[in-house]
Design a protein around this motif. Structure first.
Motif, PDB file in Angstrom:
ATOM      1  N   THR A  11      16.025 -50.171  18.017  1.00 32.83           N
ATOM      2  CA  THR A  11      15.311 -50.411  19.260  1.00 32.83           C
ATOM      3  C   THR A  11      16.135 -51.277  20.198  1.00 32.83           C
ATOM      4  OG1 THR A  11      13.180 -51.199  20.092  1.00 32.83           O
ATOM      5  CG2 THR A  11      14.127 -52.417  18.271  1.00 32.83           C
ATOM      6  N   ARG A  12      15.557 -51.590  21.352  1.00 31.73           N
ATOM      7  CA  ARG A  12      16.159 -52.578  22.257  1.00 31.73           C
ATOM      8  C   ARG A  12      15.040 -53.231  23.064  1.00 31.73           C
ATOM      9  NH1 ARG A  12      19.459 -48.411  24.923  1.00 31.73           N
ATOM     10  NH2 ARG A  12      21.173 -49.777  24.352  1.00 31.73           N
ATOM     11  N   ALA A  13      15.356 -54.354  23.632  1.00 33.05           N
ATOM     12  CA  ALA A  13      14.386 -55.099  24.439  1.00 33.05           C
ATOM     13  C   ALA A  13      13.984 -54.296  25.675  1.00 33.05           C
ATOM     14  CB  ALA A  13      14.996 -56.444  24.852  1.00 33.05           C
TER      15      ALA A  13
ATOM     16  N   CYS B 293      11.956 -51.797  26.216  1.00 28.45           N
ATOM     17  CA  CYS B 293      12.005 -50.340  26.055  1.00 28.45           C
ATOM     18  C   CYS B 293      10.601 -49.853  25.717  1.00 28.45           C
ATOM     19  CB  CYS B 293      13.000 -49.997  24.947  1.00 28.45           C
ATOM     20  SG  CYS B 293      12.954 -48.291  24.380  1.00 28.45           S
TER      21      CYS B 293
ATOM     22  N   CYS C 168      10.393 -47.633  22.740  1.00 23.09           N
ATOM     23  CA  CYS C 168      10.580 -48.412  21.507  1.00 23.09           C
ATOM     24  C   CYS C 168       9.266 -49.050  21.069  1.00 23.09           C
ATOM     25  CB  CYS C 168      11.648 -49.483  21.714  1.00 23.09           C
ATOM     26  SG  CYS C 168      13.276 -48.808  22.110  1.00 23.09           S
TER      27      CYS C 168
ATOM     28  N   GLU D   8       7.392 -48.281  17.552  1.00 23.10           N
ATOM     29  CA  GLU D   8       7.019 -49.341  16.616  1.00 23.10           C
ATOM     30  C   GLU D   8       5.542 -49.229  16.244  1.00 23.10           C
ATOM     31  OE1 GLU D   8       8.290 -53.090  18.254  1.00 23.10           O
ATOM     32  OE2 GLU D   8      10.385 -52.435  18.292  1.00 23.10           O
TER      33      GLU D   8
ATOM     34  N   THR E  10      13.406 -53.734  11.837  1.00 20.28           N
ATOM     35  CA  THR E  10      13.690 -53.446  13.238  1.00 20.28           C
ATOM     36  C   THR E  10      15.076 -53.988  13.551  1.00 20.28           C
ATOM     37  OG1 THR E  10      11.350 -53.637  13.778  1.00 20.28           O
ATOM     38  CG2 THR E  10      12.898 -53.766  15.608  1.00 20.28           C
TER      39      THR E  10
ATOM     40  N   ASP F 104      18.079 -54.345  16.584  1.00 19.43           N
ATOM     41  CA  ASP F 104      18.407 -54.282  18.009  1.00 19.43           C
ATOM     42  C   ASP F 104      19.731 -53.556  18.185  1.00 19.43           C
ATOM     43  OD1 ASP F 104      19.068 -54.665  20.675  1.00 19.43           O
ATOM     44  OD2 ASP F 104      18.765 -56.832  20.642  1.00 19.43           O
TER      45      ASP F 104
ATOM     46  N   ASP G 209      21.568 -53.231  20.663  1.00 22.00           N
ATOM     47  CA  ASP G 209      22.533 -53.950  21.484  1.00 22.00           C
ATOM     48  C   ASP G 209      23.218 -55.097  20.748  1.00 22.00           C
ATOM     49  OD1 ASP G 209      22.171 -52.345  23.818  1.00 22.00           O
ATOM     50  OD2 ASP G 209      20.239 -53.340  24.103  1.00 22.00           O
ATOM     51  N   ALA G 210      22.725 -55.430  19.562  1.00 23.08           N
ATOM     52  CA  ALA G 210      23.318 -56.510  18.781  1.00 23.08           C
ATOM     53  C   ALA G 210      24.394 -56.015  17.815  1.00 23.08           C
ATOM     54  CB  ALA G 210      22.236 -57.247  17.998  1.00 23.08           C
TER      55      ALA G 210
ATOM     56  N   ARG H 103      25.287 -49.332  18.663  1.00 28.86           N
ATOM     57  CA  ARG H 103      25.233 -49.041  20.102  1.00 28.86           C
ATOM     58  C   ARG H 103      26.109 -47.832  20.438  1.00 28.86           C
ATOM     59  NH1 ARG H 103      25.642 -53.054  25.288  1.00 28.86           N
ATOM     60  NH2 ARG H 103      25.007 -51.455  26.755  1.00 28.86           N
TER      61      ARG H 103
ATOM     62  N   PRO I   5      14.318 -45.177  21.068  1.00 27.76           N
ATOM     63  CA  PRO I   5      14.311 -45.641  19.693  1.00 27.76           C
ATOM     64  C   PRO I   5      14.735 -44.536  18.727  1.00 27.76           C
ATOM     65  CG  PRO I   5      12.103 -45.063  20.338  1.00 27.76           C
ATOM     66  CD  PRO I   5      12.964 -44.907  21.570  1.00 27.76           C
TER      67      PRO I   5
END
Length: 87
Positions: A10-12, A14, A17, A21, A37, A39, A41-42, A47, A55
């Protein structure tokens, strides 16, 4: 009985997403599964692989859906993995 793992990539901020969830939580509520879960982007590798597809939902590491998650398809995938572990 041994469970399986559902991973939601997922990502913030979104909306899809958040919806995914909720589907995962509904499926997990009645089954012996763990939910993780992650992220996108982390993690540079995730990515590079999934950037525009979040998602993404994996069951024991196997992709079972992306973008809009179909509850029935996720249930079948989880139930199949659980049955295989019981066999």
């Amino acid at each position: 009985m041994s469970g399986c793992e559902i991973t939601v990539i997922t990502r913030a901020d979104c909306g899809l997403c958040t919806a995914a969830e909720a589907v995962v939580a509904a499926v997990a509520a009645s089954r012996p599964v763990t939910v993780a879960t992650v992220d996108v982007d982390a993690d540079p590798e995730l990515r590079a692989k999934y950037d525009w597809d979040v998602p993404v939902v994996l069951v024991d590491g196997r992709q079972v859906g992306f973008h809009r998650i179909d509850r029935a398809r996720l249930e079948r995938a989880v139930d199949s993995r659980l049955a295989a572990r019981r066999a």
